[in-house]
Design a protein around this motif. Structure first.
Motif, PDB file in Angstrom:
ATOM      1  N   ALA A 171       0.824  -1.208   0.000  1.00  0.00           N
ATOM      2  CA  ALA A 171       0.000   0.000   0.000  1.00  0.00           C
ATOM      3  C   ALA A 171       0.860   1.261   0.000  1.00  0.00           C
ATOM      4  O   ALA A 171       0.565   2.237  -0.701  1.00  0.00           O
ATOM      5  CB  ALA A 171      -0.941  -0.003   1.207  1.00  0.00           C
ATOM      6  N   ALA A 172       1.941   1.253   0.788  1.00  0.00           N
ATOM      7  CA  ALA A 172       2.820   2.416   0.854  1.00  0.00           C
ATOM      8  C   ALA A 172       3.528   2.651  -0.472  1.00  0.00           C
ATOM      9  O   ALA A 172       3.719   3.804  -0.893  1.00  0.00           O
ATOM     10  CB  ALA A 172       3.841   2.236   1.973  1.00  0.00           C
ATOM     11  N   ALA A 173       3.934   1.584  -1.141  1.00  0.00           N
ATOM     12  CA  ALA A 173       4.583   1.721  -2.444  1.00  0.00           C
ATOM     13  C   ALA A 173       3.635   2.335  -3.456  1.00  0.00           C
ATOM     14  O   ALA A 173       4.011   3.221  -4.236  1.00  0.00           O
ATOM     15  CB  ALA A 173       5.072   0.355  -2.930  1.00  0.00           C
ATOM     16  N   TRP A 174       2.400   1.868  -3.458  1.00  0.00           N
ATOM     17  CA  TRP A 174       1.388   2.405  -4.379  1.00  0.00           C
ATOM     18  C   TRP A 174       1.143   3.883  -4.092  1.00  0.00           C
ATOM     19  O   TRP A 174       1.057   4.704  -5.003  1.00  0.00           O
ATOM     20  CB  TRP A 174       0.106   1.601  -4.239  1.00  0.00           C
ATOM     21  N   ARG A 175       1.030   4.216  -2.799  1.00  0.00           N
ATOM     22  CA  ARG A 175       0.797   5.619  -2.414  1.00  0.00           C
ATOM     23  C   ARG A 175       1.977   6.495  -2.813  1.00  0.00           C
ATOM     24  O   ARG A 175       1.790   7.644  -3.224  1.00  0.00           O
ATOM     25  CB  ARG A 175       0.555   5.698  -0.908  1.00  0.00           C
ATOM     26  N   MET A 176       3.200   5.967  -2.701  1.00  0.00           N
ATOM     27  CA  MET A 176       4.369   6.747  -3.099  1.00  0.00           C
ATOM     28  C   MET A 176       4.284   7.136  -4.574  1.00  0.00           C
ATOM     29  O   MET A 176       4.516   8.290  -4.948  1.00  0.00           O
ATOM     30  CB  MET A 176       5.657   5.964  -2.836  1.00  0.00           C
ATOM     31  N   ALA A 177       3.963   6.160  -5.417  1.00  0.00           N
ATOM     32  CA  ALA A 177       3.874   6.437  -6.857  1.00  0.00           C
ATOM     33  C   ALA A 177       2.791   7.460  -7.142  1.00  0.00           C
ATOM     34  O   ALA A 177       2.985   8.378  -7.958  1.00  0.00           O
ATOM     35  CB  ALA A 177       3.607   5.143  -7.613  1.00  0.00           C
ATOM     36  N   GLU A 178       1.645   7.328  -6.488  1.00  0.00           N
ATOM     37  CA  GLU A 178       0.556   8.281  -6.693  1.00  0.00           C
ATOM     38  C   GLU A 178       0.965   9.688  -6.260  1.00  0.00           C
ATOM     39  O   GLU A 178       0.657  10.671  -6.938  1.00  0.00           O
ATOM     40  CB  GLU A 178      -0.674   7.835  -5.892  1.00  0.00           C
ATOM     41  N   THR A 179       1.666   9.784  -5.150  1.00  0.00           N
ATOM     42  CA  THR A 179       2.069  11.091  -4.627  1.00  0.00           C
ATOM     43  C   THR A 179       3.136  11.733  -5.508  1.00  0.00           C
ATOM     44  O   THR A 179       3.042  12.917  -5.861  1.00  0.00           O
ATOM     45  CB  THR A 179       2.596  10.944  -3.185  1.00  0.00           C
ATOM     46  N   LEU A 180       4.157  10.965  -5.887  1.00  0.00           N
ATOM     47  CA  LEU A 180       5.252  11.531  -6.677  1.00  0.00           C
ATOM     48  C   LEU A 180       4.816  11.906  -8.084  1.00  0.00           C
ATOM     49  O   LEU A 180       5.403  12.807  -8.708  1.00  0.00           O
ATOM     50  CB  LEU A 180       6.424  10.550  -6.732  1.00  0.00           C
ATOM     51  N   ALA A 181       3.781  11.242  -8.594  1.00  0.00           N
ATOM     52  CA  ALA A 181       3.276  11.599  -9.919  1.00  0.00           C
ATOM     53  C   ALA A 181       2.715  13.016  -9.944  1.00  0.00           C
ATOM     54  O   ALA A 181       2.629  13.641 -11.008  1.00  0.00           O
ATOM     55  CB  ALA A 181       2.208  10.599 -10.354  1.00  0.00           C
ATOM     56  N   ASP A 182       2.364  13.534  -8.768  1.00  0.00           N
ATOM     57  CA  ASP A 182       1.790  14.882  -8.667  1.00  0.00           C
ATOM     58  C   ASP A 182       2.801  15.925  -8.223  1.00  0.00           C
ATOM     59  O   ASP A 182       2.436  17.077  -7.976  1.00  0.00           O
ATOM     60  CB  ASP A 182       0.614  14.870  -7.689  1.00  0.00           C
ATOM     61  N   HIS A 183       4.078  15.553  -8.084  1.00  0.00           N
ATOM     62  CA  HIS A 183       5.096  16.484  -7.603  1.00  0.00           C
ATOM     63  C   HIS A 183       6.274  16.526  -8.578  1.00  0.00           C
ATOM     64  O   HIS A 183       6.808  15.477  -8.951  1.00  0.00           O
ATOM     65  CB  HIS A 183       5.612  16.071  -6.222  1.00  0.00           C
ATOM     66  N   SER A 184       6.675  17.711  -8.928  1.00  0.00           N
ATOM     67  CA  SER A 184       7.857  17.855  -9.779  1.00  0.00           C
ATOM     68  C   SER A 184       9.138  17.755  -8.958  1.00  0.00           C
ATOM     69  O   SER A 184      10.200  17.439  -9.494  1.00  0.00           O
ATOM     70  CB  SER A 184       7.814  19.204 -10.516  1.00  0.00           C
ATOM     71  N   ASP A 185       9.060  18.055  -7.668  1.00  0.00           N
ATOM     72  CA  ASP A 185      10.210  17.974  -6.766  1.00  0.00           C
ATOM     73  C   ASP A 185      10.117  16.673  -5.975  1.00  0.00           C
ATOM     74  O   ASP A 185       9.221  16.499  -5.135  1.00  0.00           O
ATOM     75  CB  ASP A 185      10.218  19.180  -5.820  1.00  0.00           C
ATOM     76  N   ILE A 186      11.036  15.744  -6.239  1.00  0.00           N
ATOM     77  CA  ILE A 186      11.005  14.435  -5.590  1.00  0.00           C
ATOM     78  C   ILE A 186      11.101  14.561  -4.073  1.00  0.00           C
ATOM     79  O   ILE A 186      10.361  13.906  -3.336  1.00  0.00           O
ATOM     80  CB  ILE A 186      12.154  13.539  -6.112  1.00  0.00           C
ATOM     81  N   SER A 187      12.000  15.391  -3.584  1.00  0.00           N
ATOM     82  CA  SER A 187      12.192  15.527  -2.139  1.00  0.00           C
ATOM     83  C   SER A 187      10.918  16.001  -1.451  1.00  0.00           C
ATOM     84  O   SER A 187      10.534  15.478  -0.398  1.00  0.00           O
ATOM     85  CB  SER A 187      13.342  16.496  -1.844  1.00  0.00           C
ATOM     86  N   VAL A 188      10.256  16.986  -2.046  1.00  0.00           N
ATOM     87  CA  VAL A 188       9.011  17.497  -1.478  1.00  0.00           C
ATOM     88  C   VAL A 188       7.923  16.422  -1.545  1.00  0.00           C
ATOM     89  O   VAL A 188       7.159  16.227  -0.600  1.00  0.00           O
ATOM     90  CB  VAL A 188       8.560  18.774  -2.231  1.00  0.00           C
ATOM     91  N   GLY A 189       7.870  15.720  -2.650  1.00  0.00           N
ATOM     92  CA  GLY A 189       6.887  14.660  -2.792  1.00  0.00           C
ATOM     93  C   GLY A 189       7.067  13.546  -1.770  1.00  0.00           C
ATOM     94  O   GLY A 189       6.084  13.012  -1.239  1.00  0.00           O
ATOM     95  N   LEU A 190       8.313  13.188  -1.481  1.00  0.00           N
ATOM     96  CA  LEU A 190       8.565  12.137  -0.496  1.00  0.00           C
ATOM     97  C   LEU A 190       8.124  12.567   0.899  1.00  0.00           C
ATOM     98  O   LEU A 190       7.589  11.762   1.666  1.00  0.00           O
ATOM     99  CB  LEU A 190      10.047  11.764  -0.483  1.00  0.00           C
ATOM    100  N   LEU A 191       8.352  13.819   1.235  1.00  0.00           N
ATOM    101  CA  LEU A 191       7.892  14.313   2.534  1.00  0.00           C
ATOM    102  C   LEU A 191       6.377  14.250   2.638  1.00  0.00           C
ATOM    103  O   LEU A 191       5.828  13.884   3.678  1.00  0.00           O
ATOM    104  CB  LEU A 191       8.382  15.745   2.756  1.00  0.00           C
ATOM    105  N   GLU A 192       5.686  14.599   1.556  1.00  0.00           N
ATOM    106  CA  GLU A 192       4.225  14.526   1.541  1.00  0.00           C
ATOM    107  C   GLU A 192       3.759  13.081   1.636  1.00  0.00           C
ATOM    108  O   GLU A 192       2.799  12.766   2.338  1.00  0.00           O
ATOM    109  CB  GLU A 192       3.694  15.172   0.257  1.00  0.00           C
ATOM    110  N   TRP A 193       4.449  12.180   0.939  1.00  0.00           N
ATOM    111  CA  TRP A 193       4.113  10.754   1.002  1.00  0.00           C
ATOM    112  C   TRP A 193       4.231  10.234   2.429  1.00  0.00           C
ATOM    113  O   TRP A 193       3.327   9.554   2.923  1.00  0.00           O
ATOM    114  CB  TRP A 193       5.038   9.970   0.070  1.00  0.00           C
ATOM    115  N   GLU A 194       5.322  10.561   3.105  1.00  0.00           N
ATOM    116  CA  GLU A 194       5.485  10.077   4.477  1.00  0.00           C
ATOM    117  C   GLU A 194       4.425  10.681   5.390  1.00  0.00           C
ATOM    118  O   GLU A 194       3.867   9.994   6.253  1.00  0.00           O
ATOM    119  CB  GLU A 194       6.882  10.399   5.009  1.00  0.00           C
ATOM    120  N   ARG A 195       4.117  11.952   5.209  1.00  0.00           N
ATOM    121  CA  ARG A 195       3.109  12.604   6.043  1.00  0.00           C
ATOM    122  C   ARG A 195       1.753  11.910   5.917  1.00  0.00           C
ATOM    123  O   ARG A 195       1.049  11.717   6.914  1.00  0.00           O
ATOM    124  CB  ARG A 195       2.972  14.072   5.635  1.00  0.00           C
ATOM    125  N   ARG A 196       1.401  11.494   4.711  1.00  0.00           N
ATOM    126  CA  ARG A 196       0.098  10.890   4.472  1.00  0.00           C
ATOM    127  C   ARG A 196       0.064   9.412   4.854  1.00  0.00           C
ATOM    128  O   ARG A 196      -0.979   8.903   5.271  1.00  0.00           O
ATOM    129  CB  ARG A 196      -0.276  11.026   2.990  1.00  0.00           C
TER     130      ARG A 196
END
Length: 380
Positions: free
Chosen positions: A288-313
């Motif tokens: 589930a976390a892997a799937w959520r990571m892909a969904e989150t990063l697909a919406d972020h141009s900045d990988i680092s920012v996207g990863l922080l959002e993924w962990e938060r969620r």
């Protein structure tokens, strides 16, 4: 096309590879062994991971190979069924780990991911570099450590808060299935010992055999059938089907991290949140976390920012599952044997209390509200 380097070709690694490749990332998975494989035991799949498998196009095949469970039960020392949860209205599938692993590998490769074997990872750099034992390194827009309990990626980035084992451990085996092995998941208690039995294919049954690690006969391989029959005389027909060449034994692990991310690096699966397997959720929350990571990063141009959002969620729900399964584990091996009837009574009453039982079931399923991909991750 953004690039991804993944350390580890287990269930978490291939789930991340499949999810990210399907979102347009160029993914390469690095594995130290020459042929990635999962040991021969079973795996519980629930409504946090099953929608992801559906999204990958392998859900039906997992269902065909596994067994859909009709009820989950706990039986105490007296033979009394103290918990009996019908799961007819939801999906609970027990399957072979090897089947799930192979289907995830297939999904990842079909999505465009590449597998590179014979490469030993020693760490990572937050700037997006994966480091190898031979002194080589690869650069990527995203680096993922899916390299298990003893993760080199996690350790190299000093992300570990707690890493160790609990006071009990499990021997896991797959035995021939008989007509007596109905489509139930049943956990039997006997003092500080537990045995779980659930069919995992048309011909096989998954058995996990748990006891305190401070008892040498609990850890013994081949399985000490005489010892376990003394604890559970009514399960002799189960232990008799365990041959000397069957089984692996591991102490129950626990990993807690200060963070799951560092720059453009993330850790997933046991590297991030290894936990005792009482809820059958170690692999489920990782998928589930892997799937959520892909969904989150697909919406972020900045990988680092996207990863922080993924962990938060994603992290709060997984942290709660980890806490609850650990409490359950400690209650299994640390509870005084003379108070076993009290434990049975508490669990029976909790299973019947409407508010508590609904919350327990929610987290037992992995912290999901509905069986659809939109909620396959955990907390929003």
């Amino acid at each position: 096309m953004p690039t991804v380097a993944i350390a580890g070709a287990g269930i978490a690694g291939f789930a991340a590879a499949a999810a990210l490749a399907r979102k347009g990332f160029a993914v390469r998975v690095y594995e130290r062994s020459e042929e990635p494989r999962e040991f021969g035991a079973g795996i519980y799949l629930k409504e946090n991971s099953l929608p992801v498998f559906d999204d990958f196009g392998v859900g039906e095949r997992i269902a065909e190979r596994g067994v859909r469970i009709r009820a989950a039960r706990i039986v105490d020392e007296t033979g009394t069924v103290i918990v009996n949860r019908s799961v007819e209205q939801e999906r609970l599938i027990v399957a072979l780990r090897a089947d799930v692993h192979n289907l995830l590998r297939e999904a990842a490769v079909q999505a465009g991911a590449e597998l590179v074997t014979g490469r030993t990872v020693t760490g990572a750099d937050p700037a997006g570099r994966l480091l190898f034992a031979d002194g080589d390194a690869v650069e990527a827009d995203l680096v993922i450590g899916a390299d298990g309990l003893h993760s080199s990626v996690r350790e190299s980035l000093s992300l570990t808060r707690v890493k160790g084992t609990l006071g009990d451990g499990a021997t896991r085996v797959v035995i021939p299935r008989t007509e007596a092995d109905e489509a139930y998941s049943t956990e039997y208690w006997s003092g500080r010992h537990r045995v779980g039995v659930a069919p995992c294919s048309e011909d096989l049954t998954y058995v996990f055999i748990i006891g305190p690690e401070d008892e040498e006969r609990v850890r013994r391989l081949p399985l000490d059938r005489e010892y376990w029959t003394e604890q559970f005389p009514h399960l002799k027909h189960v232990f008799d089907r365990v041959s000397d060449d069957m089984g692996v034994h591991h102490a129950h692990p626990y990993v807690e991290c200060t963070s799951w991310t560092s720059g453009r690096v993330a850790i997933i699966g046991d590297a991030a949140h290894a936990q005792p397997p009482n809820f059958g959720q170690g692999a489920g929350v990782a998928v589930a976390a892997a799937w959520r990571m892909a969904e989150t990063l697909a919406d972020h141009s900045d990988i680092s920012v996207g990863l922080l959002e993924w962990e938060r969620r994603t992290r709060p729900g997984i942290d709660m599952v980890q806490r609850l399964t650990t409490v359950y584990d400690v209650a299994g091996y640390a509870w005084p044997e003379e108070l076993a009837p009290v434990r049975a009574g508490i669990f029976h009453d909790l299973s019947l209390h409407p508010m508590i039982s609904s919350q327990w079931e929610y987290w037992w399923r992995g912290g999901v509200e509905a069986p659809r991909p939109e909620s396959a991750g955990l907390s929003k």
